[in-house]
Design a protein around this motif. Sequence first.
Motif, PDB file in Angstrom:
ATOM      1  N   GLU A 189      -7.980  -4.109 -16.686  1.00 11.98           N
ATOM      2  CA  GLU A 189      -7.572  -3.176 -15.643  1.00 11.98           C
ATOM      3  C   GLU A 189      -6.094  -3.310 -15.321  1.00 11.98           C
ATOM      4  OE1 GLU A 189      -9.438  -0.881 -14.627  1.00 11.98           O
ATOM      5  OE2 GLU A 189     -11.500  -1.578 -14.794  1.00 11.98           O
TER       6      GLU A 189
ATOM      7  N   ARG B 165     -15.596  -6.026  -8.586  1.00  9.47           N
ATOM      8  CA  ARG B 165     -15.837  -7.228  -7.766  1.00  9.47           C
ATOM      9  C   ARG B 165     -17.163  -7.099  -7.022  1.00  9.47           C
ATOM     10  NH1 ARG B 165      -9.841  -8.093  -5.798  1.00  9.47           N
ATOM     11  NH2 ARG B 165      -9.325  -9.892  -7.071  1.00  9.47           N
TER      12      ARG B 165
ATOM     13  N   ARG C 146      -3.343  -3.530 -12.656  1.00 12.98           N
ATOM     14  CA  ARG C 146      -3.396  -4.050 -11.290  1.00 12.98           C
ATOM     15  C   ARG C 146      -3.404  -2.944 -10.237  1.00 12.98           C
ATOM     16  NH1 ARG C 146      -2.383  -9.434 -10.324  1.00 12.98           N
ATOM     17  NH2 ARG C 146      -1.801 -10.628 -12.167  1.00 12.98           N
ATOM     18  N   GLU C 147      -2.830  -1.788 -10.572  1.00 16.32           N
ATOM     19  CA  GLU C 147      -2.770  -0.671  -9.628  1.00 16.32           C
ATOM     20  C   GLU C 147      -4.109   0.053  -9.465  1.00 16.32           C
ATOM     21  OE1 GLU C 147       0.402   1.970 -10.699  1.00 16.32           O
ATOM     22  OE2 GLU C 147       1.792   0.308 -11.010  1.00 16.32           O
ATOM     23  N   ASN C 148      -5.052  -0.214 -10.345  1.00 13.81           N
ATOM     24  CA  ASN C 148      -6.345   0.465 -10.302  1.00 13.81           C
ATOM     25  C   ASN C 148      -7.273  -0.258  -9.313  1.00 13.81           C
ATOM     26  OD1 ASN C 148      -8.477   2.139 -10.800  1.00 13.81           O
ATOM     27  ND2 ASN C 148      -8.633   1.661 -12.983  1.00 13.81           N
ATOM     28  N   ARG C 149      -6.867  -0.249  -8.059  1.00 18.68           N
ATOM     29  CA  ARG C 149      -7.560  -1.016  -7.018  1.00 18.68           C
ATOM     30  C   ARG C 149      -9.013  -0.586  -6.830  1.00 18.68           C
ATOM     31  NH1 ARG C 149      -2.426  -0.145  -5.362  1.00 18.68           N
ATOM     32  NH2 ARG C 149      -1.129  -1.992  -5.149  1.00 18.68           N
TER      33      ARG C 149
ATOM     34  N   ILE D 130     -11.155  -2.117  -9.605  1.00 17.74           N
ATOM     35  CA  ILE D 130     -11.233  -3.583  -9.450  1.00 17.74           C
ATOM     36  C   ILE D 130     -12.160  -3.936  -8.296  1.00 17.74           C
ATOM     37  CG2 ILE D 130      -9.895  -5.657  -8.897  1.00 17.74           C
ATOM     38  CD1 ILE D 130      -7.496  -4.142 -10.361  1.00 17.74           C
ATOM     39  N   GLU D 131     -12.065  -3.221  -7.197  1.00 19.46           N
ATOM     40  CA  GLU D 131     -12.941  -3.479  -6.051  1.00 19.46           C
ATOM     41  C   GLU D 131     -14.400  -3.194  -6.407  1.00 19.46           C
ATOM     42  OE1 GLU D 131     -13.942  -4.974  -2.496  1.00 19.46           O
ATOM     43  OE2 GLU D 131     -11.911  -4.959  -3.332  1.00 19.46           O
TER      44      GLU D 131
END
Length: 175
Positions: free
Chosen positions: A135, A147, A137-140, A143-144
């Motif tokens: 991913e 998680r 890092r900007e693809n929050r 990623i959330e």
Amino acid sequence: MTTDSNGILTTRTGFRFEVRRARPEDEPALAEFFTHVTPDDLRFRFLGGVKAVSHERLVAMTRSDDAGIHNFVAFSVDGMLIAVATLACDQLRRHGEVAICTREDHKHLGVSWELLSYIAKYAEDLGLDTIESIENRENRAAIELERDMGFTVTTYPDDPALLLVRRQLGFIAPS
């Protein structure tokens, strides 16, 4: 994930859609689908500056001669292509890399969650031990979501702009 006898998935919001393996005849719908994806989502899906998805890439997403590549399409019950996913397995068929993309106008309905859950179950049925995704890092949002589904997040080797999210299979995500 709720699946009925016809293979229709139902999200937590009540949205219903069908997932199946991609076929060559899906190429025109896939080309049209990518015109409804944001530039950021194209960049996140292909990890680069893709402005349009090439014919060659569409072919690869609909006609895989590689037994380790599994491409999926998700259609709303009215027949609109709303999401696509790929599971690429390593040669030993122990690990799989997942990539998902959802139409902009079908986000926040639970489609990505259900599709990732479906792919995880599919990978587990194949005998894979882990699935992972690379991913930006900007693809929050992605990623959330990952998680929340039990993926662990680590720095991607050799590229500080990327993260590696990984999940052991056999783990039951919280509902």
